[in-house]
Design a protein around this motif. Structure first.
Motif, PDB file in Angstrom:
ATOM      1  N   SER A  51       0.830  -1.204   0.000  1.00  0.00           N
ATOM      2  CA  SER A  51       0.000   0.000   0.000  1.00  0.00           C
ATOM      3  C   SER A  51       0.867   1.256   0.000  1.00  0.00           C
ATOM      4  N   GLU A  52       0.186   2.362  -0.217  1.00  0.00           N
ATOM      5  CA  GLU A  52       0.868   3.653  -0.131  1.00  0.00           C
ATOM      6  C   GLU A  52       1.515   3.829   1.234  1.00  0.00           C
ATOM      7  N   ARG A  53       0.872   3.320   2.254  1.00  0.00           N
ATOM      8  CA  ARG A  53       1.411   3.402   3.619  1.00  0.00           C
ATOM      9  C   ARG A  53       2.715   2.614   3.722  1.00  0.00           C
ATOM     10  N   ASP A  54       2.767   1.436   3.100  1.00  0.00           N
ATOM     11  CA  ASP A  54       4.015   0.653   3.098  1.00  0.00           C
ATOM     12  C   ASP A  54       5.132   1.452   2.446  1.00  0.00           C
ATOM     13  N   TYR A  55       4.797   2.101   1.342  1.00  0.00           N
ATOM     14  CA  TYR A  55       5.783   2.914   0.640  1.00  0.00           C
ATOM     15  C   TYR A  55       6.306   4.034   1.543  1.00  0.00           C
ATOM     16  N   ALA A  56       5.387   4.769   2.150  1.00  0.00           N
ATOM     17  CA  ALA A  56       5.781   5.919   2.962  1.00  0.00           C
ATOM     18  C   ALA A  56       6.566   5.517   4.210  1.00  0.00           C
ATOM     19  N   ARG A  57       6.127   4.472   4.867  1.00  0.00           N
ATOM     20  CA  ARG A  57       6.729   4.110   6.155  1.00  0.00           C
ATOM     21  C   ARG A  57       7.909   3.157   6.059  1.00  0.00           C
ATOM     22  N   LYS A  58       7.914   2.316   5.063  1.00  0.00           N
ATOM     23  CA  LYS A  58       8.962   1.302   4.999  1.00  0.00           C
ATOM     24  C   LYS A  58      10.036   1.604   3.969  1.00  0.00           C
ATOM     25  N   LEU A  59       9.782   2.569   3.121  1.00  0.00           N
ATOM     26  CA  LEU A  59      10.758   2.866   2.078  1.00  0.00           C
ATOM     27  C   LEU A  59      11.291   4.278   2.254  1.00  0.00           C
ATOM     28  N   VAL A  60      10.410   5.245   2.172  1.00  0.00           N
ATOM     29  CA  VAL A  60      10.828   6.648   2.234  1.00  0.00           C
ATOM     30  C   VAL A  60      11.512   6.950   3.564  1.00  0.00           C
ATOM     31  N   LEU A  61      10.876   6.560   4.665  1.00  0.00           N
ATOM     32  CA  LEU A  61      11.448   6.874   5.980  1.00  0.00           C
ATOM     33  C   LEU A  61      12.764   6.149   6.247  1.00  0.00           C
ATOM     34  N   LEU A  62      12.995   5.036   5.557  1.00  0.00           N
ATOM     35  CA  LEU A  62      14.242   4.284   5.737  1.00  0.00           C
ATOM     36  C   LEU A  62      15.312   4.705   4.731  1.00  0.00           C
ATOM     37  N   GLY A  63      14.957   5.655   3.859  1.00  0.00           N
ATOM     38  CA  GLY A  63      15.925   6.166   2.895  1.00  0.00           C
ATOM     39  C   GLY A  63      16.266   5.191   1.782  1.00  0.00           C
ATOM     40  N   ARG A  64      15.347   4.294   1.469  1.00  0.00           N
ATOM     41  CA  ARG A  64      15.574   3.340   0.387  1.00  0.00           C
ATOM     42  C   ARG A  64      15.034   3.904  -0.925  1.00  0.00           C
ATOM     43  N   PHE A  65      15.412   3.288  -2.028  1.00  0.00           N
ATOM     44  CA  PHE A  65      15.009   3.763  -3.342  1.00  0.00           C
ATOM     45  C   PHE A  65      14.026   2.790  -3.990  1.00  0.00           C
ATOM     46  N   SER A  66      12.961   3.349  -4.559  1.00  0.00           N
ATOM     47  CA  SER A  66      11.897   2.518  -5.116  1.00  0.00           C
ATOM     48  C   SER A  66      12.350   1.689  -6.315  1.00  0.00           C
ATOM     49  N   LYS A  67      13.331   2.154  -7.054  1.00  0.00           N
ATOM     50  CA  LYS A  67      13.776   1.386  -8.219  1.00  0.00           C
ATOM     51  C   LYS A  67      14.705   0.234  -7.831  1.00  0.00           C
ATOM     52  N   ASP A  68      15.242   0.265  -6.607  1.00  0.00           N
ATOM     53  CA  ASP A  68      16.177  -0.767  -6.149  1.00  0.00           C
ATOM     54  C   ASP A  68      15.582  -1.707  -5.107  1.00  0.00           C
ATOM     55  N   THR A  69      14.341  -1.500  -4.723  1.00  0.00           N
ATOM     56  CA  THR A  69      13.728  -2.285  -3.653  1.00  0.00           C
ATOM     57  C   THR A  69      12.609  -3.138  -4.228  1.00  0.00           C
ATOM     58  N   ARG A  70      12.580  -4.405  -3.863  1.00  0.00           N
ATOM     59  CA  ARG A  70      11.537  -5.325  -4.301  1.00  0.00           C
ATOM     60  C   ARG A  70      10.310  -5.185  -3.403  1.00  0.00           C
ATOM     61  N   VAL A  71       9.148  -5.372  -3.994  1.00  0.00           N
ATOM     62  CA  VAL A  71       7.890  -5.271  -3.251  1.00  0.00           C
ATOM     63  C   VAL A  71       7.894  -6.189  -2.042  1.00  0.00           C
ATOM     64  N   GLN A  72       8.423  -7.409  -2.191  1.00  0.00           N
ATOM     65  CA  GLN A  72       8.417  -8.365  -1.088  1.00  0.00           C
ATOM     66  C   GLN A  72       9.190  -7.873   0.140  1.00  0.00           C
ATOM     67  N   GLU A  73      10.083  -6.920  -0.044  1.00  0.00           N
ATOM     68  CA  GLU A  73      10.873  -6.399   1.069  1.00  0.00           C
ATOM     69  C   GLU A  73      10.082  -5.428   1.949  1.00  0.00           C
ATOM     70  N   VAL A  74       9.042  -4.831   1.395  1.00  0.00           N
ATOM     71  CA  VAL A  74       8.312  -3.804   2.141  1.00  0.00           C
ATOM     72  C   VAL A  74       6.811  -4.066   2.253  1.00  0.00           C
ATOM     73  N   MET A  75       6.331  -5.152   1.653  1.00  0.00           N
ATOM     74  CA  MET A  75       4.898  -5.447   1.706  1.00  0.00           C
ATOM     75  C   MET A  75       4.483  -5.818   3.126  1.00  0.00           C
TER      76      MET A  75
END
Length: 143
Positions: A51-75
């Motif tokens: 979800s958008e929440r997964d993106y915001a909380r598990k990716l953006v806040l951790l400083g990860r990049f969306s093009k380098d991160t697999r969905v399974q890592e943050v779902m």
């Protein structure tokens, strides 16, 4: 009203993504369909929800990049699910209690739809509006 009735009314479209897809691909799918979550599936098997929440909380806040991160890592794994027979108010209670906005709908272990909090609120408001109209008509006819 139950979840099956809502799905008949809104349609049973299920938007999904493979766990190996990148988060960037998932974000593009969310935008393309104007939705807030995708089911993460490997074939017919439900693995999680992104979800958008997964993106915001598990990716953006951790400083990860969306093009380098697999969905399974943050779902969100093992999402709470309902059946088509689940009462809509019970589905809303589950969403509120577990602080989620989307519930996969499973029948016989297979995904048959997704219900969002927006879908549930809209359906319940429509149901209440119809009841108000019926009661108003009854009162005006029986004066």
């Amino acid at each position: 009203m139950n979840v099956r009735q809502l799905l008949v009314h809104k349609g049973g479209a299920v938007y999904r993504i493979h766990p190996e897809a990148t988060v960037l691909e998932a974000l593009k799918e969310l935008a393309r369909h104007n939705i807030g979550a995708l089911l993460v599936m490997d074939g017919d098997r439900l693995l999680g929800i992104f979800s958008e929440r997964d993106y915001a909380r598990k990716l953006v806040l951790l400083g990860r990049f969306s093009k380098d991160t697999r969905v399974q890592e943050v779902m969100t794994e093992n999402p709470i699910a309902v059946t088509p027979e689940t009462d809509l108010e019970e589905a809303m209670r589950l969403m509120t209690e577990h602080r989620v906005r989307h519930l996969p709908v499973l029948e016989g272990g297979k995904v048959v739809g997704v219900v969002s909090i927006g879908d549930a609120v809209k359906a319940i408001l429509m149901e209440k509006e119809l009841l108000i109209q019926e009661l108003s008509r009854y009162v005006s006819e029986n004066r």
